[in-house]
Write an enzyme that holds these catalytic residues in place. Structure first.
Site, PDB file in Angstrom:
ATOM      1  CB  ALA A 169      -0.870  -0.017   1.244  1.00 32.51           C
ATOM      2  N   GLY A 191       0.565  -4.928   0.773  1.00 34.87           N
ATOM      3  CA  GLY A 191      -0.632  -5.009  -0.079  1.00 34.87           C
ATOM      4  C   GLY A 191      -0.352  -5.710  -1.404  1.00 34.87           C
ATOM      5  CD  GLU A 225      -2.382  -7.528   2.841  1.00 33.40           C
ATOM      6  OE1 GLU A 225      -2.010  -6.389   2.478  1.00 33.40           O
ATOM      7  OE2 GLU A 225      -3.002  -7.723   3.899  1.00 33.40           O
ATOM      8  CD  GLU A 235       1.666  -5.631   5.704  1.00 40.87           C
ATOM      9  OE1 GLU A 235       2.480  -6.543   5.988  1.00 40.87           O
ATOM     10  OE2 GLU A 235       0.908  -5.689   4.720  1.00 40.87           O
TER      11      GLU A 235
END
Ligand code: COA
Length: 260
Positions: free
Chosen positions: A66, A111, A114, A134
């Site tokens: 992200a 992300g 993911e 993270e």
């Protein structure tokens, strides 16, 4: 159809979606998540597209997570919406009845990992690196990573990678079952297209039913999964493709499926 952060190429019933922010290692900002949402809706309705490949632009990254400049501004209230929004878009990938392949061409972190986990098939280049780093930022995976990584490689291993934030190199990812196949970087997309092409020439009703049955694995008991499998198997036997597939075998010729 054009997107601010994605490129879309369609050929031979296969769509290739490329995340196109190479200067930011294809970090997923709000615009990218919105563009992914929108391209998935478009491809879902394109009856002529049978398979989707997602990859990253450039040679370094699939997606390095992200976008941390956006993460930096989150507070407790909007972080929940942020996480749920990403989860919803990635769930759309998982729920897609067209197979989505992640062609992981470099870093797939946070992300980005993911996103790859939400895809149905993961292929990787020799320089691919996975990870959920993270905790280094004082957060946890928020786009489904704790759930999907644990289901894919088992909870103990997911604990290790999520709690240490360590990267997983491509050979380890292969050993863990995180990636199906590894290719030289310059052969990755070509091979992803070959695999998608193999799927695209099958009867698409059977492909959709096989995916529906496989998707149930993480959601229902073995008994209920088998009930679903029997129902979908029966539905296949009502299709023209079933007649064509079995007749072609018996007549010693190649089947020509009409997807009916
Ligand atoms: N969000 C925003 N920008 C990112 C980013 C992210 N997740 N990952 C990389 N970038 C940007 C960098 O800030 C840099 O931008 P700049 O040139 O404007 O400074 C550019 O992409 C190139 O990254 P850089 O760090 O210089 O490349 P590198 O080869 O030295 O390192 C990584 C590559 C992947 C190891 C490193 O970029 C990294 O650790 N990224 C963050 C990974 C992460 O924590 N992801 C999880 C987020 S939830």
């Amino acid at each position: 159809m054009s997107y601010k952060t994605l490129l879309l190429e369609v050929k031979d019933h296969v769509a290739v979606v490329t995340i196109n922010r190479p200067d930011k290692l294809n970090a997923l900002n709000t615009q990218t998540i919105n563009d992914l949402d929108s391209v998935l809706d478009t491809l879902k309705n394109e009856n002529d597209i049978y398979a989707i490949i997602i990859t990253g632009s450039g040679e370094k990254a699939f997606a390095a997570g992200a976008d941390i400049t956006e993460l930096n501004k989150l507070d407790v209230v909007n972080a929940k919406e942020f996480s749920e929004r990403g989860q919803a878009v990635f769930n759309k990938i998982e729920q897609s009845d067209k197979p989505v392949t992640a062609a992981v061409n470099g870093f797939a972190l946070g992300g980005g990992c993911e996103l790859a986990l939400a895809c149905h098939i993961r292929l990787a280049s020799e320089n691919a690196m996975f990870g959920q780093p993270e905790v280094n930022l004082g957060i946890i995976p928020g786009y489904g990573g704790t759930q999907r990584l644990a289901r894919l490689i088992n909870t103990g291993r997911a604990m290790e990678y999520i709690l240490t934030g360590d990267m997983i190199d491509v050979n380890e990812a292969f050993r863990l079952g995180l990636v199906n196949r590894i290719y030289p970087a310059d052969k990755l997309i070509e091979n992803a297209k070959i695999m998608a092409g193999k799927i695209a020439i099958k009867g698409q009703q059977a492909i959709r039913y096989a995916m529906k049955s496989l998707r149930a694995v993480n959601e229902v008991s073995l008994k209920d999964g088998q009930k679903l499998e029997a129902s979908l198997f029966a539905l296949c036997c009502g299709t023209e493709d079933f007649k064509e597939g079995t007749n072609a075998f018996l007549e010693k010729r190649k089947p020509v499926f009409k997807n009916k």
